[in-house]
Motif scaffolding. Structure first.
Motif, mmCIF file in Angstrom:
data_model
loop_
_atom_site.group_PDB
_atom_site.id
_atom_site.type_symbol
_atom_site.label_atom_id
_atom_site.label_comp_id
_atom_site.label_asym_id
_atom_site.label_seq_id
_atom_site.Cartn_x
_atom_site.Cartn_y
_atom_site.Cartn_z
ATOM 1 N N MET A 215 7.670 -4.881 -6.088
ATOM 2 C CA MET A 215 7.958 -3.063 -5.777
ATOM 3 C C MET A 215 9.032 -2.906 -5.524
ATOM 4 S SD MET A 215 5.682 -1.474 -2.427
ATOM 5 C CE MET A 215 5.420 -0.136 -2.744
ATOM 6 N N VAL A 216 8.955 -1.731 -6.029
ATOM 7 C CA VAL A 216 10.500 -1.557 -6.127
ATOM 8 C C VAL A 216 10.972 -0.397 -4.922
ATOM 9 C CG1 VAL A 216 12.361 -0.009 -7.748
ATOM 10 C CG2 VAL A 216 10.926 -1.480 -9.161
ATOM 11 N N ALA B 273 11.126 8.786 -6.945
ATOM 12 C CA ALA B 273 11.151 7.229 -6.348
ATOM 13 C C ALA B 273 9.164 6.866 -6.652
ATOM 14 C CB ALA B 273 11.197 7.679 -4.317
ATOM 15 N N VAL B 274 8.324 7.910 -6.346
ATOM 16 C CA VAL B 274 7.020 6.846 -6.365
ATOM 17 C C VAL B 274 7.185 6.382 -7.705
ATOM 18 C CG1 VAL B 274 4.401 7.084 -6.690
ATOM 19 C CG2 VAL B 274 5.837 8.808 -4.741
ATOM 20 N N VAL B 275 7.184 6.494 -8.491
ATOM 21 C CA VAL B 275 6.941 6.222 -10.006
ATOM 22 C C VAL B 275 8.046 5.541 -11.593
ATOM 23 C CG1 VAL B 275 5.859 7.982 -10.783
ATOM 24 C CG2 VAL B 275 7.943 8.776 -10.938
ATOM 25 N N VAL B 276 9.846 5.391 -10.286
ATOM 26 C CA VAL B 276 9.981 5.051 -10.483
ATOM 27 C C VAL B 276 9.797 2.800 -11.200
ATOM 28 C CG1 VAL B 276 11.478 4.556 -8.749
ATOM 29 C CG2 VAL B 276 12.618 4.513 -10.628
ATOM 30 N N PRO B 277 10.609 2.600 -12.107
ATOM 31 C CA PRO B 277 9.699 1.582 -12.437
ATOM 32 C C PRO B 277 11.034 0.375 -12.391
ATOM 33 C CG PRO B 277 11.150 2.399 -14.447
ATOM 34 C CD PRO B 277 10.950 3.280 -13.378
#
Length: 101
Positions: A1-2, A76-80
């Motif tokens: 998790m990022v 922020a929800v989708v940043v890989p």
């Protein structure tokens, strides 16, 4: 998790500064700078989600803080990865400097 905390903090800081800024500062370009940032953050989020990017509308200078908050949180929800977080934080910080808030 990022860990996207640096991005959400940078976005919230910029948004808070915009909310505290006088109307004259917003009119002199701070709101326009924030809108451009919101559009770029939203575009990046949409690309990562695999949807055709649509331009965020101009909702007026008093909505600019909310627009960067929404776009930043969407990203922020989708940043890989961490590199993309760092790049987005840099975009936010540079936009805030240009906005002068």
């Amino acid at each position: 998790m990022v860990d996207t905390t640096p991005l959400t903090r940078a976005v919230e800081h910029f948004a808070d500064r915009l909310r505290a800024a006088p109307q004259s500062r917003l009119q002199r370009g701070a709101a326009a700078e924030a809108l451009e940032l919101a559009r770029e953050l939203a575009r990046r989020a949409q690309v990562l989600e695999g949807v055709e990017p649509q331009e965020m509308p101009d909702a007026g200078m008093f909505a600019a803080a909310d627009q960067i908050t929404v776009a930043g949180n969407d990203l922020a929800v989708v940043v890989p990865g961490e590199a993309e977080v760092d790049e987005a934080v840099t975009l936010v910080e540079e936009a805030q400097k240009r906005a002068g808030v």
